[in-house]
Motif scaffolding. Structure first.
Motif, PDB file in Angstrom:
ATOM      1  N   PHE A  46       6.121  -0.872 -15.424  1.00  0.00           N
ATOM      2  CA  PHE A  46       5.226   0.180 -14.954  1.00  0.00           C
ATOM      3  C   PHE A  46       5.889   1.106 -13.944  1.00  0.00           C
ATOM      4  O   PHE A  46       5.639   2.313 -13.963  1.00  0.00           O
ATOM      5  CB  PHE A  46       3.955  -0.423 -14.370  1.00  0.00           C
ATOM      6  N   ILE A  47       6.720   0.586 -13.065  1.00  0.00           N
ATOM      7  CA  ILE A  47       7.344   1.445 -12.064  1.00  0.00           C
ATOM      8  C   ILE A  47       8.428   2.318 -12.688  1.00  0.00           C
ATOM      9  O   ILE A  47       8.751   3.399 -12.178  1.00  0.00           O
ATOM     10  CB  ILE A  47       7.941   0.606 -10.897  1.00  0.00           C
ATOM     11  N   SER A  48       8.978   1.888 -13.826  1.00  0.00           N
ATOM     12  CA  SER A  48      10.104   2.597 -14.434  1.00  0.00           C
ATOM     13  C   SER A  48       9.684   3.646 -15.449  1.00  0.00           C
ATOM     14  O   SER A  48      10.384   4.645 -15.628  1.00  0.00           O
ATOM     15  CB  SER A  48      11.055   1.600 -15.108  1.00  0.00           C
ATOM     16  N   ILE A  49       8.567   3.425 -16.141  1.00  0.00           N
ATOM     17  CA  ILE A  49       8.161   4.325 -17.226  1.00  0.00           C
ATOM     18  C   ILE A  49       7.106   5.301 -16.704  1.00  0.00           C
ATOM     19  O   ILE A  49       5.933   4.962 -16.557  1.00  0.00           O
ATOM     20  CB  ILE A  49       7.619   3.529 -18.428  1.00  0.00           C
ATOM     21  N   ASP A  50       7.532   6.528 -16.445  1.00  0.00           N
ATOM     22  CA  ASP A  50       6.648   7.508 -15.816  1.00  0.00           C
ATOM     23  C   ASP A  50       5.563   8.045 -16.741  1.00  0.00           C
ATOM     24  O   ASP A  50       4.553   8.571 -16.272  1.00  0.00           O
ATOM     25  CB  ASP A  50       7.467   8.682 -15.271  1.00  0.00           C
ATOM     26  N   ASN A  51       5.777   7.950 -18.077  1.00  0.00           N
ATOM     27  CA  ASN A  51       4.770   8.518 -18.978  1.00  0.00           C
ATOM     28  C   ASN A  51       3.602   7.563 -19.250  1.00  0.00           C
ATOM     29  O   ASN A  51       2.708   7.881 -20.020  1.00  0.00           O
ATOM     30  CB  ASN A  51       5.402   8.957 -20.301  1.00  0.00           C
ATOM     31  N   ILE A  52       3.606   6.390 -18.615  1.00  0.00           N
ATOM     32  CA  ILE A  52       2.443   5.510 -18.688  1.00  0.00           C
ATOM     33  C   ILE A  52       1.407   6.027 -17.694  1.00  0.00           C
ATOM     34  O   ILE A  52       1.726   6.233 -16.519  1.00  0.00           O
ATOM     35  CB  ILE A  52       2.810   4.050 -18.338  1.00  0.00           C
ATOM     36  N   PRO A  53       0.178   6.254 -18.129  1.00  0.00           N
ATOM     37  CA  PRO A  53      -0.850   6.771 -17.206  1.00  0.00           C
ATOM     38  C   PRO A  53      -1.024   5.867 -15.982  1.00  0.00           C
ATOM     39  O   PRO A  53      -1.120   4.650 -16.114  1.00  0.00           O
ATOM     40  CB  PRO A  53      -2.122   6.789 -18.078  1.00  0.00           C
ATOM     41  N   HIS A  54      -1.013   6.483 -14.807  1.00  0.00           N
ATOM     42  CA  HIS A  54      -1.235   5.767 -13.537  1.00  0.00           C
ATOM     43  C   HIS A  54      -0.224   4.630 -13.351  1.00  0.00           C
ATOM     44  O   HIS A  54      -0.553   3.567 -12.834  1.00  0.00           O
ATOM     45  CB  HIS A  54      -2.661   5.212 -13.484  1.00  0.00           C
ATOM     46  N   ASN A  55       1.020   4.875 -13.770  1.00  0.00           N
ATOM     47  CA  ASN A  55       2.022   3.795 -13.728  1.00  0.00           C
ATOM     48  C   ASN A  55       2.296   3.303 -12.302  1.00  0.00           C
ATOM     49  O   ASN A  55       2.448   2.095 -12.077  1.00  0.00           O
ATOM     50  CB  ASN A  55       3.326   4.249 -14.385  1.00  0.00           C
ATOM     51  N   ILE A  56       2.343   4.229 -11.333  1.00  0.00           N
ATOM     52  CA  ILE A  56       2.630   3.804  -9.957  1.00  0.00           C
ATOM     53  C   ILE A  56       1.469   2.991  -9.401  1.00  0.00           C
ATOM     54  O   ILE A  56       1.668   1.993  -8.688  1.00  0.00           O
ATOM     55  CB  ILE A  56       2.926   5.023  -9.062  1.00  0.00           C
ATOM     56  N   THR A  57       0.248   3.401  -9.734  1.00  0.00           N
ATOM     57  CA  THR A  57      -0.932   2.656  -9.278  1.00  0.00           C
ATOM     58  C   THR A  57      -0.902   1.224  -9.791  1.00  0.00           C
ATOM     59  O   THR A  57      -1.117   0.263  -9.038  1.00  0.00           O
ATOM     60  CB  THR A  57      -2.222   3.344  -9.772  1.00  0.00           C
ATOM     61  N   ILE A  58      -0.623   1.071 -11.081  1.00  0.00           N
ATOM     62  CA  ILE A  58      -0.593  -0.267 -11.681  1.00  0.00           C
ATOM     63  C   ILE A  58       0.556  -1.086 -11.103  1.00  0.00           C
ATOM     64  O   ILE A  58       0.398  -2.273 -10.787  1.00  0.00           O
ATOM     65  CB  ILE A  58      -0.470  -0.169 -13.213  1.00  0.00           C
ATOM     66  N   ALA A  59       1.733  -0.450 -10.950  1.00  0.00           N
ATOM     67  CA  ALA A  59       2.884  -1.154 -10.382  1.00  0.00           C
ATOM     68  C   ALA A  59       2.582  -1.629  -8.965  1.00  0.00           C
ATOM     69  O   ALA A  59       2.940  -2.752  -8.583  1.00  0.00           O
ATOM     70  CB  ALA A  59       4.116  -0.249 -10.389  1.00  0.00           C
ATOM     71  N   LEU A  60       1.911  -0.774  -8.182  1.00  0.00           N
ATOM     72  CA  LEU A  60       1.555  -1.146  -6.812  1.00  0.00           C
ATOM     73  C   LEU A  60       0.605  -2.339  -6.799  1.00  0.00           C
ATOM     74  O   LEU A  60       0.770  -3.270  -6.002  1.00  0.00           O
ATOM     75  CB  LEU A  60       0.922   0.052  -6.104  1.00  0.00           C
TER      76      LEU A  60
END
Length: 231
Positions: A46-60
């Motif tokens: 999740f932190i690496s793939i930017d085109n996943i919606p809300h990737n930073i939120t999920i990674a956090l």
């Protein structure tokens, strides 16, 4: 994208099944430690793939979940008398894996400077080598995490969460970098000019704590190291 989330759901279910089906000889505290390791691939995805919606939120959220297991596995082990040699050895390794995964990903995204990761990684390799030497010594010693090591890990995890939080705010357009040129205020589309220095400044503190903790471990293990160098 739907296929991705279906595969992700199946992967998470697989992780849960593995943790549940672990041999009864592995207690609850150690299962939480193992779960923390299993969460690492999800976090990296999740932190690496930017085109996943809300990737930073999920990674956090994943990282926060992993950090919470770090607290509870130790708490459960102490309060329920579940402290084991296996847990003493695995818990700091699990911490290193999740923390280093985050820092390496941050470097790849340009959020922090690479040398910070190199210093922390070198410290962890040295301490891991010392632990391995202790286990292979005649006394078969297992070196538990020191208080300074636990504090270092906690502060580093909090810092990682804070850095992700800053970039999360930026992803929603809540962070702006403004400069005034000849009386005209201009908003620059360069969040790295503001967020990267903040992240690096925080990581300098983590580096100092890592070095201090590492020196303490080396000093405490000086007798073991002397025996190793004599062979």
């Amino acid at each position: 994208m739907n296929k991705f989330f279906i595969k992700l759901r199946d992967f998470i279910r697989g992780i849960i099944d593995v943790v549940i089906e672990l041999n009864d000889s592995i207690n609850l505290a150690n299962k939480l430690t193992i779960l923390r390791i299993f969460l690492v691939p999800l976090f990296v995805i999740f932190i690496s793939i930017d085109n996943i919606p809300h990737n930073i939120t999920i990674a956090l959220l994943i990282f926060i979940g992993a950090s919470i297991t770090d607290y509870f596995d130790g708490y459960i082990a102490r309060t329920r008398m579940m402290i084991t040699e296996f847990g003493k050895f695995l818990d700091p390794i699990a911490d290193k894996i999740i923390v280093m995964s985050a820092l390496v990903c941050f470097t790849g995204k340009g959020w922090i400077q690479p040398w910070v990761v190199v210093v922390i990684l070198a410290r962890d390799f040295i301490i891991s080598a010392i632990r391995l030497a202790a286990v292979q010594s005649e006394e078969k010693l297992v070196i538990p995490a020191r208080t300074s090591g636990k504090v270092k890990t906690a502060i580093t995890m909090i810092t990682i969460c804070f850095i992700m939080g800053l970039w999360l705010l930026n992803s929603y357009g809540l962070v702006k970098f403004e400069v005034e040129i000849q009386g005209t205020t201009t908003v620059l589309n360069r969040p790295d000019l503001l967020l990267a220095p903040i992240g690096n400044a925080l990581m300098y503190i983590c580096v100092a704590l890592n070095v201090f903790s590492g020196v303490q471990y080396v000093w405490d293990a000086r007798d073991i190291l002397k025996d190793v160098f004599k062979k």
